[in-house]
Write an enzyme that holds these catalytic residues in place. Sequence first.
Site: not given
Length: 499
Positions: A81-82, A240
């Site tokens: 992520m991110h 995820d």
Amino acid sequence: MKYVIGVDLGTSSVKVLLVDQTGSVVGEVSRSYPLIQEKSGYSEQDPNQWVEKTIEALAELVANFPGNPSDIEGISFSGQMHGLVILDEQLQLLRNAILWNDTRTTEQCEQIYHIVGKEKLLKITKNVALEGFTLPKILWVKQYEPNIFEKIHVFMLPKDYLRFRITGKIHMDYSDAAGTLLLDIAKKEWSGELCEALGIDPTICPPLVESSDLIGTLTKEFADKTGLSEATKVFAGGADNACGAIGAGILSSDKTLCSIGTSGVVLSYEERKDRDFKGKVHYFNHAKENAYYTMGVTLAAGYSLSWFKEVFANDENFNDFVSGIEEVPVGSNGLLFTPYIVGERTPHPDANIRGSFIGVDSKHTRAHFIRAVIEGITFSLNESIEIFRGAGKKIDTIISIGGGAKNDTWLQIQADIFNAKIIKLASDQGPGMGAAMLAAYGCGWFDSLDQCADRFLDVVKVYEPIPDNVKRYRELFKIYQEVYEHTFVICKSLMKYRK
């Protein structure tokens, strides 16, 4: 027999799973790639590496597949992520990806609060501004790499870039978009208000889709390199943690997940979009349509244990390393460990805090230290569980996956500290299995993800909390919670001595 592939694009490697219609994993290949860490706090990767290593892994998977590649009907994705990936108008990379564990953006988080305000940010995104999120990274590029910022045509997250290279199509699913800090979580749309306030052109935000949506099929080039059929259906996939939740059957409000990998996650399913946790935990869109989840994070969960092993027992295998911890009593004879070795996120979003061993005694052996590390990781995860319970959430059954589910003693420690029944599943593939389940559902094998989970997931063991242990751990947890308050000033003072 038909098959699907789940691709789990992680921080250190990509793992591909071949799953049949019974939910059995019939093939698994992984490939690693390096981190790029030019300065302290920086963490980047070359997105081309994700593509190259995924091609290698899929090519090996297909080469060892005894059937016809056309029997592999679909492919979907789970991704770290991110992270920030930015492309120019020609859809070429403008720089390396900045990853979730990059902490250079403290200044930009402060700017977000100054310009937008914490309350408004929480109202729109349901989350506080943290260094790991995508929006602060965009603002960092805007401030320190303005020539690159001006060329941004679109930004995306890691698995979305991989999928773009596979299909030529650009999208982002809601579960990953929720971790950018630019999505209006409840409305499921990009926040024009945030973009305008922070000087970001909203057109750089990609089209939004559901995680199970069909995006397209493989390009001829990608099919030729991997051996897959061009007709293979490609589905959007998810973040995820959202995929890990699907892969563990967290698809109804009575389900909670404990996932211990490099970081640790406690994740609980939510049906409502209006719960208010005041930013104490993350609140994201699920990869299941029109669902949500709350999530607390321990930054160095499994990493704390692997760090300790690398420093003090690097040559031992894991089973030998942890042998003997079952003989150590609850509380490790008065030894406490806080797993803040790279900072912490829940409930202390603090990049400067560092870990501690408290109560070291001359009678402590290595086994005491190892058990104390495991207990400290679990205490940290329990902070998130207590936040959920404090907000009225009933948590009495937890599905445990990841490194923490590989050791019977650790699973019993989880049951005792969490004071909940711990479920161990037959499959511990987590995000990769969740991605495969999204593909299976997207291909029409099942009428719902819930039905898919019923077919794919099996319980192999249940750990019940032991009342005497629960009582003792409850007392120790209160002491554990005091450690942060007594050490954060000391850790801040020690910062100047760190290299």
